[in-house]
Design a protein around this motif. Sequence first.
Motif, mmCIF file in Angstrom:
data_model
loop_
_atom_site.group_PDB
_atom_site.id
_atom_site.type_symbol
_atom_site.label_atom_id
_atom_site.label_comp_id
_atom_site.label_asym_id
_atom_site.label_seq_id
_atom_site.Cartn_x
_atom_site.Cartn_y
_atom_site.Cartn_z
ATOM 1 N N LYS A 68 6.112 1.193 -6.088
ATOM 2 C CA LYS A 68 6.217 1.126 -7.538
ATOM 3 C C LYS A 68 6.092 -0.300 -8.066
ATOM 4 O O LYS A 68 5.656 -0.492 -9.197
ATOM 5 N N ALA A 69 6.506 -1.282 -7.289
ATOM 6 C CA ALA A 69 6.380 -2.674 -7.733
ATOM 7 C C ALA A 69 4.910 -3.060 -7.873
ATOM 8 O O ALA A 69 4.502 -3.694 -8.854
ATOM 9 N N VAL A 70 4.085 -2.663 -6.897
ATOM 10 C CA VAL A 70 2.647 -2.947 -6.956
ATOM 11 C C VAL A 70 2.007 -2.163 -8.094
ATOM 12 O O VAL A 70 1.144 -2.669 -8.824
ATOM 13 N N LEU A 71 2.437 -0.905 -8.262
ATOM 14 C CA LEU A 71 1.903 -0.069 -9.342
ATOM 15 C C LEU A 71 2.241 -0.664 -10.704
ATOM 16 O O LEU A 71 1.388 -0.711 -11.601
ATOM 17 N N ALA A 72 3.474 -1.137 -10.871
ATOM 18 C CA ALA A 72 3.876 -1.742 -12.142
ATOM 19 C C ALA A 72 3.053 -2.989 -12.435
ATOM 20 O O ALA A 72 2.672 -3.240 -13.586
ATOM 21 N N GLN A 73 2.773 -3.763 -11.402
ATOM 22 C CA GLN A 73 1.935 -4.958 -11.571
ATOM 23 C C GLN A 73 0.545 -4.568 -12.034
ATOM 24 O O GLN A 73 -0.027 -5.191 -12.939
ATOM 25 N N ALA A 74 -0.030 -3.517 -11.421
ATOM 26 C CA ALA A 74 -1.367 -3.059 -11.796
ATOM 27 C C ALA A 74 -1.395 -2.496 -13.213
ATOM 28 O O ALA A 74 -2.417 -2.572 -13.908
ATOM 29 N N LEU A 75 -0.278 -1.934 -13.658
ATOM 30 C CA LEU A 75 -0.185 -1.391 -15.011
ATOM 31 C C LEU A 75 0.035 -2.484 -16.059
ATOM 32 O O LEU A 75 -0.046 -2.229 -17.258
ATOM 33 N N GLY A 76 0.342 -3.680 -15.599
ATOM 34 C CA GLY A 76 0.601 -4.782 -16.520
ATOM 35 C C GLY A 76 2.026 -4.851 -17.007
ATOM 36 O O GLY A 76 2.317 -5.519 -18.000
ATOM 37 N N SER A 77 2.946 -4.169 -16.299
ATOM 38 C CA SER A 77 4.361 -4.182 -16.690
ATOM 39 C C SER A 77 5.232 -4.485 -15.483
ATOM 40 O O SER A 77 6.045 -3.642 -15.061
ATOM 41 N N PRO A 78 5.075 -5.661 -14.872
ATOM 42 C CA PRO A 78 5.873 -5.968 -13.680
ATOM 43 C C PRO A 78 7.345 -6.102 -13.998
ATOM 44 O O PRO A 78 7.729 -6.467 -15.108
ATOM 45 N N PHE A 281 -2.687 7.136 -7.734
ATOM 46 C CA PHE A 281 -1.906 5.957 -8.121
ATOM 47 C C PHE A 281 -2.350 4.734 -7.328
ATOM 48 O O PHE A 281 -1.581 3.790 -7.154
ATOM 49 N N ASP A 282 -3.584 4.761 -6.855
ATOM 50 C CA ASP A 282 -4.143 3.656 -6.088
ATOM 51 C C ASP A 282 -4.177 2.407 -6.971
ATOM 52 O O ASP A 282 -4.815 2.408 -8.038
ATOM 53 N N PRO A 283 -3.478 1.322 -6.585
ATOM 54 C CA PRO A 283 -3.416 0.129 -7.441
ATOM 55 C C PRO A 283 -4.765 -0.559 -7.644
ATOM 56 O O PRO A 283 -4.882 -1.419 -8.519
ATOM 57 N N SER A 284 -5.781 -0.161 -6.861
ATOM 58 C CA SER A 284 -7.098 -0.761 -7.050
ATOM 59 C C SER A 284 -7.826 -0.180 -8.258
ATOM 60 O O SER A 284 -8.857 -0.706 -8.684
ATOM 61 N N CYS A 285 -7.306 0.911 -8.827
ATOM 62 C CA CYS A 285 -7.905 1.519 -10.011
ATOM 63 C C CYS A 285 -7.581 0.680 -11.251
ATOM 64 O O CYS A 285 -6.682 -0.154 -11.248
ATOM 65 N N GLY A 286 -8.300 0.952 -12.327
ATOM 66 C CA GLY A 286 -8.091 0.216 -13.558
ATOM 67 C C GLY A 286 -6.812 0.634 -14.261
ATOM 68 O O GLY A 286 -6.282 1.723 -14.029
ATOM 69 N N PRO A 287 -6.304 -0.220 -15.170
ATOM 70 C CA PRO A 287 -5.054 0.086 -15.887
ATOM 71 C C PRO A 287 -5.111 1.388 -16.670
ATOM 72 O O PRO A 287 -4.123 2.119 -16.725
ATOM 73 N N GLU A 288 -6.262 1.692 -17.289
ATOM 74 C CA GLU A 288 -6.360 2.924 -18.083
ATOM 75 C C GLU A 288 -6.218 4.154 -17.207
ATOM 76 O O GLU A 288 -5.518 5.112 -17.564
ATOM 77 N N LEU A 290 -4.765 4.325 -14.249
ATOM 78 C CA LEU A 290 -3.404 4.374 -13.722
ATOM 79 C C LEU A 290 -2.410 4.842 -14.790
ATOM 80 O O LEU A 290 -1.486 5.611 -14.503
ATOM 81 N N THR A 291 -2.608 4.387 -16.028
ATOM 82 C CA THR A 291 -1.725 4.816 -17.113
ATOM 83 C C THR A 291 -1.817 6.319 -17.315
ATOM 84 O O THR A 291 -0.795 7.004 -17.508
ATOM 85 N N ALA A 292 -3.035 6.853 -17.250
ATOM 86 C CA ALA A 292 -3.221 8.298 -17.398
ATOM 87 C C ALA A 292 -2.554 9.051 -16.246
ATOM 88 O O ALA A 292 -1.940 10.105 -16.446
ATOM 89 N N ALA A 293 -2.671 8.500 -15.024
ATOM 90 C CA ALA A 293 -2.074 9.158 -13.862
ATOM 91 C C ALA A 293 -0.554 9.173 -13.968
ATOM 92 O O ALA A 293 0.087 10.195 -13.721
ATOM 93 N N VAL A 294 0.027 8.044 -14.352
ATOM 94 C CA VAL A 294 1.477 7.963 -14.478
ATOM 95 C C VAL A 294 1.972 8.866 -15.602
ATOM 96 O O VAL A 294 3.007 9.533 -15.487
#
Length: 381
Positions: A68-78, A281-288, A290-294
């Motif tokens: 989740k820490a890596v995912l939050a970073q990729a989402l722009g909300s660390p 939820f692959d962190p290599s995907c774009g923020p948009e 990932l946001t949709a997935a979450v």
Amino acid sequence: MNASLGSGPESTPPPVRPDAAVPVRQRLAELRGPAVAPHPLDARALAALAANPGCERRTLLDGAGVNKAVLAQALGSPAPFGQSQFAFMRGNAFEARVKSDGGTELLRLLGVDDPAAAGALTPDVSAAGPEGRTARTALALREATAAKAWTLLDHPMLALEVAGTPVYLEPDAVVVHPDGRWTVVEIKSFPMLDGSADPSKVGAAARQAAVYVLALERVAAKVPGAEVRDRVLLVCPKDFSNLPTGSTVDVRKQLSVTRRQLGRMRRVAELAEALPEGTTFDPSCGPEELTAAVSAVDAAYAPECLAACELAFHCREQSRGAGAVEALGRSVRGELGGLTTVGAVLDAAAGRAGDPADPTVAALRRAAELRAEALASAGRG
């Protein structure tokens, strides 16, 4: 106390059938990403998960092994989680001191009059992989109980099924008493001043230790004469020194709550199957993406999440954007009944909506009247 997690009316469902296990693991691997290794759960995260069992988002992400820490970073909300390197090194040095001399210090803290003469056994619990270490730990606990001798297990490995998936846990230590009792030892680097420590930190340690006790109970149920104590040994530095001191902490309340909360969680496989095809939820995907997935997984945000979940800042932003009253706290949410958004609350208070016979609406309107009177009085003054 040998009750297992699956006991009682709120027990967890049976494990996934062997023929279905492989597809489930494949689905969870797809959610993480093809090149992403699973992120292991620890007792601290599991205690936080049990404290908010209604959050399907965290249940799925933790069960799938998403970092989740890596995912939050990729989402722009660390989120600022984790210990500093200095604190980490200090904690390791203190733990090594506590366990030195073959566990003599630990036996002293457990009340043994002559710990050096007691001579605790220290079996090796190392093995290949978490499954191997879990099996080796179970064997060491069985042998130690049969030997009827003081035994110290340093960083044993335990397993606990959560929402249909196994979680591997590593307590600081487990001490086996000659009478067959097992005691969980939790070693922390925060100080114990004049015999007491910060209540919030002790509470967090108790919740974490309760998870270890639950996992130990599963092993003890298969070992004749074994009993897991519902009181754990908390070891901390004494005052401002590096000398260890101990305190016995009763975790019966935490055990009851954690057992009940874990039993309420939906199975990870069910949550994964309910997602749209191709969700990842692959962190290599774009923020948009990932946001949709979450967003495809329901969350149960509360301000308490800020101290326990790496995705809390992202979930807070979503909650505020939707005007959800949960962002104001669980107690506020409980007081507002069927009013689920801030807009609905303001409309009810202003008389634009809501049933006047509803006690919640009536209380809001009375509060609005008192506020208006107070502001008018302040203006006249």
